[in-house]
Design an enzyme around this catalytic site. Sequence first.
Site, short mmCIF file in Angstrom:
data_model
loop_
_atom_site.label_atom_id
_atom_site.label_comp_id
_atom_site.label_asym_id
_atom_site.label_seq_id
_atom_site.Cartn_x
_atom_site.Cartn_y
_atom_site.Cartn_z
N ARG A 18 8.17 9.87 -22.72
CA ARG A 18 8.97 8.55 -23.00
C ARG A 18 10.48 8.45 -22.36
O ARG A 18 11.07 9.42 -22.36
CB ARG A 18 8.91 8.34 -24.35
CG ARG A 18 7.66 7.63 -24.80
CD ARG A 18 7.51 7.07 -26.15
NE ARG A 18 6.28 6.50 -26.57
CZ ARG A 18 5.93 5.43 -26.20
NH1 ARG A 18 6.51 4.65 -25.58
NH2 ARG A 18 4.59 4.91 -26.47
N LYS A 51 -10.95 11.70 -22.60
CA LYS A 51 -10.11 10.39 -21.99
C LYS A 51 -9.75 10.61 -20.50
O LYS A 51 -8.93 11.49 -20.57
CB LYS A 51 -9.03 9.62 -23.07
CG LYS A 51 -9.83 9.04 -24.40
CD LYS A 51 -8.63 8.86 -25.63
CE LYS A 51 -7.99 7.54 -24.75
NZ LYS A 51 -6.94 6.98 -26.06
N ARG A 100 -12.54 2.74 -34.48
CA ARG A 100 -11.67 3.60 -33.66
C ARG A 100 -10.47 3.48 -34.64
O ARG A 100 -10.03 2.51 -34.89
CB ARG A 100 -11.59 3.31 -32.58
CG ARG A 100 -10.31 3.75 -31.99
CD ARG A 100 -10.23 3.39 -30.17
NE ARG A 100 -8.96 3.93 -29.52
CZ ARG A 100 -7.87 3.28 -29.13
NH1 ARG A 100 -7.83 1.89 -29.72
NH2 ARG A 100 -7.01 3.69 -28.61
N THR A 122 -10.13 -0.58 -22.45
CA THR A 122 -8.70 -1.07 -22.19
C THR A 122 -8.83 -2.57 -21.48
O THR A 122 -9.46 -2.73 -20.44
CB THR A 122 -7.85 -0.22 -21.15
OG1 THR A 122 -8.06 0.99 -21.57
CG2 THR A 122 -6.39 -0.66 -21.09
#
Length: 504
Positions: free
Chosen positions: A98, A245, A56, A303
């Site tokens: 953000r 995802k 990845r 994760t």
Amino acid sequence: MSQGPMLRGSGVTLDTIFSETNVVSRKTKIVCTLGPACWSVEMLGTLIDSGMNVARLNFSHGDHETHSATLQRLRKALSTRRGKHVAVMLDTKGPEIRTGFLEEGKPIFLERGQDLEIVTDYELKGNSSFITCSYKSLPKSVSVGSSILIADGSLVLKVKEIKDKSVICEVLNKCKLGERKNMNLPGAVVDLPTLTEKDVDDLVNFGLVHGVDYIAASFVRKGSDIDYIREVLGSDGENIKIIAKIENQEGIKNYDEILDKTDSIMVARGDMGMEIPPEKVFLAQKYMIRRANIMGKPVVTATQMLESMITNPRPTRAECSDVANAVLDGTDCVMLSGETANGEYPENAVKIMARICCEAEHSLNNDALYQAVRNTVIYEKGVMDGPESVASSAVKTAIDTAATLIVVLTESGTTARLIAKYRPAMPVIAYTSSSEVARQCNGFLRNVSTQVIGSMIGTESILFRAIEIAKSNGWVKSGDSVVCVHGMKEATSGSTNSLRVLVA
């Protein structure tokens, strides 16, 4: 007296607890994130030998030059390992929200109960009374009472008031906050693009140029996101597999339409754990894996699987159970992130991950699992098409004849995927003339390994050669039954309609 259903775990004995793990038989695939800890040719080779199936490349970090150099080193490591197939995954950065910069560049200290304003003018520099946000539509996306999570949930805010270009929040916990931290809006339908300009550049000017095998698309929220990604990839990237995802509530709610259009799913539990209550994440994982299993779409569970191994040579018991439970849930792949990218023990992480997968697999009753998958598919879909019926029948035939191997001749990898769906206990070897198909099948299809052959013309000779290769590698011995699946039209994708039982 007839024996009814048995309590789960009846296949676990003292022998399975104390016997040595046989990693050669591993079915679940391992995705390794590449980074400074494993960038060298030598370490990449070690990860390949330890069990890496997919490499990845995380485009949230690094530039094209860095990733290109890493890819070249990976291919150099593979060049000395004949017969090894490692797929390459480009994981997009995706759209993100953000917080902004702070006065003097120093962290701020927030107290529980105080008010904090979040403004959408990103040019300003924040302080302990207000911070900025990169998401212009914030006031339209949240409502009074909504939660806002910042810095992976280390700061929790509750919206009190909404203004034209800002929102006023109550701080729910004491926190030290730095600059440019990630922000989650649980339950909000956000007005963000499927792919950012950077993502499009990464796909077109890296993914297509360097021939990656998978695109892991971050923050997929609806089925049309997959359509747009395919449009960006165009005809040059039509064979690249898309991994959606699922990271937020919108993606979970639209899961079935996403699943219908994507090639694969990633259960991305990091941001998901910000979007839904953490005690619900395992339920979402089970739901998504089950639905994907029914559709025959490969699933990657990701994760923090062995997070502690970034700094420790051994995982926690809870992490081992997490990996094992993902395998028992039906995942096709498990993923390592920081453990291999910047951890101190990347080789250990891959080896331990492989052993955990094997132990979990050995506790499964694959024959019962085959029947469960088939029953569920028939119940939910009603009928199967021809290729899937042949694939299901091939696994049933392998069970009935106690076959030791299933051989698949495949042009596109579809037949191998359908056979993997029905979870055979015996290994599946897919023979193909395409190196790309070999990497993709070996990368994310559970229990499928691949062999590249020069041509798909001449079914009889290919099957004869396939069995001879299997015998020479010790996969079968003389007298064993081998189930073979192929099409009547040679070298034609989508023509699978034949199965037979051969004796090795």
